[in-house]
Design a protein around this motif. Sequence first.
Motif, PDB file in Angstrom:
ATOM      1  N   TRP A   1       0.816  -1.173   0.037  1.00  0.00           N
ATOM      2  CA  TRP A   1       0.037  -0.119   0.116  1.00  0.00           C
ATOM      3  C   TRP A   1       0.894   1.268  -0.029  1.00  0.00           C
ATOM      4  CZ3 TRP A   1      -0.261  -3.515   4.253  1.00  0.00           C
ATOM      5  CH2 TRP A   1      -1.128  -4.642   4.039  1.00  0.00           C
ATOM      6  N   ALA A   2       0.518   2.176  -0.920  1.00  0.00           N
ATOM      7  CA  ALA A   2       1.261   3.515  -1.069  1.00  0.00           C
ATOM      8  C   ALA A   2       0.944   4.442   0.052  1.00  0.00           C
ATOM      9  CB  ALA A   2       1.135   4.094  -2.485  1.00  0.00           C
ATOM     10  N   GLY A   3       1.617   5.173   0.585  1.00  0.00           N
ATOM     11  CA  GLY A   3       1.088   6.220   1.447  1.00  0.00           C
ATOM     12  C   GLY A   3       2.128   6.450   2.649  1.00  0.00           C
ATOM     13  N   THR A   4       1.701   6.990   3.702  1.00  0.00           N
ATOM     14  CA  THR A   4       2.319   7.374   4.882  1.00  0.00           C
ATOM     15  C   THR A   4       2.175   6.357   6.061  1.00  0.00           C
ATOM     16  OG1 THR A   4       2.246   9.587   4.227  1.00  0.00           O
ATOM     17  CG2 THR A   4       3.134   9.141   6.450  1.00  0.00           C
ATOM     18  N   TYR A   5       3.302   5.692   6.533  1.00  0.00           N
ATOM     19  CA  TYR A   5       3.172   4.732   7.592  1.00  0.00           C
ATOM     20  C   TYR A   5       3.590   5.473   8.870  1.00  0.00           C
ATOM     21  CZ  TYR A   5       2.299   1.027   4.260  1.00  0.00           C
ATOM     22  OH  TYR A   5       1.680   0.315   3.133  1.00  0.00           O
ATOM     23  N   ARG A   6       3.151   4.651   9.903  1.00  0.00           N
ATOM     24  CA  ARG A   6       3.338   5.216  11.435  1.00  0.00           C
ATOM     25  C   ARG A   6       3.725   4.074  12.316  1.00  0.00           C
ATOM     26  NH1 ARG A   6       0.528  10.250  14.103  1.00  0.00           N
ATOM     27  NH2 ARG A   6       2.031   9.914  15.347  1.00  0.00           N
ATOM     28  N   ILE A   7       4.429   4.066  13.220  1.00  0.00           N
ATOM     29  CA  ILE A   7       4.406   2.929  14.137  1.00  0.00           C
ATOM     30  C   ILE A   7       3.225   2.697  14.856  1.00  0.00           C
ATOM     31  CG2 ILE A   7       5.851   2.097  15.938  1.00  0.00           C
ATOM     32  CD1 ILE A   7       8.277   3.680  15.062  1.00  0.00           C
ATOM     33  N   VAL A   8       2.848   1.588  15.141  1.00  0.00           N
ATOM     34  CA  VAL A   8       1.628   1.208  15.834  1.00  0.00           C
ATOM     35  C   VAL A   8       2.145   0.540  17.325  1.00  0.00           C
ATOM     36  CG1 VAL A   8      -0.365  -0.329  16.042  1.00  0.00           C
ATOM     37  CG2 VAL A   8       0.306   0.571  14.016  1.00  0.00           C
TER      38      VAL A   8
ATOM     39  N   TYR B   1      14.324   1.701  10.715  1.00  0.00           N
ATOM     40  CA  TYR B   1      15.343   1.658  11.644  1.00  0.00           C
ATOM     41  C   TYR B   1      14.965   0.320  12.298  1.00  0.00           C
ATOM     42  CZ  TYR B   1      18.692   1.669  15.513  1.00  0.00           C
ATOM     43  OH  TYR B   1      19.680   1.207  16.463  1.00  0.00           O
ATOM     44  N   ALA B   2      15.726  -0.932  12.342  1.00  0.00           N
ATOM     45  CA  ALA B   2      15.216  -2.114  12.869  1.00  0.00           C
ATOM     46  C   ALA B   2      16.086  -2.169  14.090  1.00  0.00           C
ATOM     47  CB  ALA B   2      14.910  -3.192  12.042  1.00  0.00           C
ATOM     48  N   PRO B   3      16.239  -1.798  15.310  1.00  0.00           N
ATOM     49  CA  PRO B   3      17.191  -2.375  16.306  1.00  0.00           C
ATOM     50  C   PRO B   3      17.083  -3.808  16.647  1.00  0.00           C
ATOM     51  CG  PRO B   3      15.492  -0.553  17.114  1.00  0.00           C
ATOM     52  CD  PRO B   3      15.236  -1.155  15.726  1.00  0.00           C
ATOM     53  N   ALA B   4      18.391  -4.202  17.054  1.00  0.00           N
ATOM     54  CA  ALA B   4      18.507  -5.702  17.247  1.00  0.00           C
ATOM     55  C   ALA B   4      17.429  -6.304  18.401  1.00  0.00           C
ATOM     56  CB  ALA B   4      20.027  -6.015  17.865  1.00  0.00           C
ATOM     57  N   ARG B   5      16.924  -7.373  18.436  1.00  0.00           N
ATOM     58  CA  ARG B   5      16.158  -7.960  19.119  1.00  0.00           C
ATOM     59  C   ARG B   5      14.596  -7.257  19.330  1.00  0.00           C
ATOM     60  NH1 ARG B   5      20.725  -7.506  21.498  1.00  0.00           N
ATOM     61  NH2 ARG B   5      20.305  -6.391  23.318  1.00  0.00           N
ATOM     62  N   THR B   6      14.150  -6.766  18.617  1.00  0.00           N
ATOM     63  CA  THR B   6      12.802  -5.847  18.444  1.00  0.00           C
ATOM     64  C   THR B   6      12.159  -6.239  17.468  1.00  0.00           C
ATOM     65  OG1 THR B   6      13.646  -3.902  17.251  1.00  0.00           O
ATOM     66  CG2 THR B   6      13.985  -3.919  19.538  1.00  0.00           C
ATOM     67  N   MET B   7      10.623  -5.700  17.747  1.00  0.00           N
ATOM     68  CA  MET B   7       9.494  -5.864  16.819  1.00  0.00           C
ATOM     69  C   MET B   7       9.005  -4.650  16.728  1.00  0.00           C
ATOM     70  SD  MET B   7       5.993  -5.930  16.435  1.00  0.00           S
ATOM     71  CE  MET B   7       5.672  -6.061  17.775  1.00  0.00           C
ATOM     72  N   GLN B   8       8.722  -3.990  15.438  1.00  0.00           N
ATOM     73  CA  GLN B   8       7.870  -3.001  15.219  1.00  0.00           C
ATOM     74  C   GLN B   8       6.592  -3.305  14.274  1.00  0.00           C
ATOM     75  OE1 GLN B   8      11.240  -2.550  14.198  1.00  0.00           O
ATOM     76  NE2 GLN B   8      11.755  -1.993  16.405  1.00  0.00           N
ATOM     77  N   CYS B   9       5.647  -2.613  14.587  1.00  0.00           N
ATOM     78  CA  CYS B   9       4.398  -2.901  13.631  1.00  0.00           C
ATOM     79  C   CYS B   9       3.958  -1.712  12.957  1.00  0.00           C
ATOM     80  CB  CYS B   9       3.275  -3.369  14.377  1.00  0.00           C
ATOM     81  SG  CYS B   9       1.656  -3.665  13.599  1.00  0.00           S
ATOM     82  N   PHE B  10       3.770  -1.430  11.654  1.00  0.00           N
ATOM     83  CA  PHE B  10       3.424  -0.349  11.054  1.00  0.00           C
ATOM     84  C   PHE B  10       2.091  -0.164  10.342  1.00  0.00           C
ATOM     85  CE2 PHE B  10       8.015  -0.893  10.946  1.00  0.00           C
ATOM     86  CZ  PHE B  10       8.490   0.445  11.345  1.00  0.00           C
ATOM     87  N   CYS B  11       1.498   0.873  10.228  1.00  0.00           N
ATOM     88  CA  CYS B  11       0.195   0.754   9.761  1.00  0.00           C
ATOM     89  C   CYS B  11       0.112   2.037   8.672  1.00  0.00           C
ATOM     90  CB  CYS B  11      -1.074   0.839  10.370  1.00  0.00           C
ATOM     91  SG  CYS B  11      -1.449   2.289  11.665  1.00  0.00           S
ATOM     92  N   LEU B  12      -0.717   2.128   7.687  1.00  0.00           N
ATOM     93  CA  LEU B  12      -0.980   3.533   7.253  1.00  0.00           C
ATOM     94  C   LEU B  12      -1.546   4.684   8.063  1.00  0.00           C
ATOM     95  CD1 LEU B  12      -2.695   2.174   3.950  1.00  0.00           C
ATOM     96  CD2 LEU B  12      -0.322   3.532   3.971  1.00  0.00           C
ATOM     97  N   GLU B  13      -1.183   5.884   7.881  1.00  0.00           N
ATOM     98  CA  GLU B  13      -1.361   6.963   8.744  1.00  0.00           C
ATOM     99  C   GLU B  13      -2.931   6.942   8.990  1.00  0.00           C
ATOM    100  OE1 GLU B  13       0.492  11.025   9.953  1.00  0.00           O
ATOM    101  OE2 GLU B  13       0.330  10.885   7.887  1.00  0.00           O
ATOM    102  N   GLU B  14      -3.552   7.049   7.817  1.00  0.00           N
ATOM    103  CA  GLU B  14      -5.114   7.126   8.142  1.00  0.00           C
ATOM    104  C   GLU B  14      -5.609   6.177   9.104  1.00  0.00           C
ATOM    105  OE1 GLU B  14      -5.001   5.023   3.954  1.00  0.00           O
ATOM    106  OE2 GLU B  14      -3.996   6.840   4.859  1.00  0.00           O
TER     107      GLU B  14
END
Length: 118
Positions: A37-44, A81-94
Amino acid sequence: HEIDKMIVFQHMRAKLVWVFNMHPTNSFTDYRIGVPWAGTYRIVLDTDDKLFAGQGRNNVNTRFHTKGEHWHNRPNYIQVYAPARTMQCFCLEEDWVPIGDRIRGAAGLPLLKDMYKK
């Protein structure tokens, strides 16, 4: 990526992108993640957030803008940026809801976004 010890997957209906860095020592700057999906993502959600006793190396207010180039069989990509031993979840800004509201909603409490409307 076996060498990087990275796992990335997408939940197509919820439009979530999950990024797991399982490497014991290597953090990755500007790591490309193919997204449908195109757009702007943020960290959830970020396990490195100080809320979870992490080091807080990612700014939760950062916006990740897609580049319209194919990457790993996806029409767009973001760089994270993915730090060692971590998890991030991203979603579209809207579709973004702050983690505090996700926790409050699960507990049946009023949501901050409803209490403090712009």
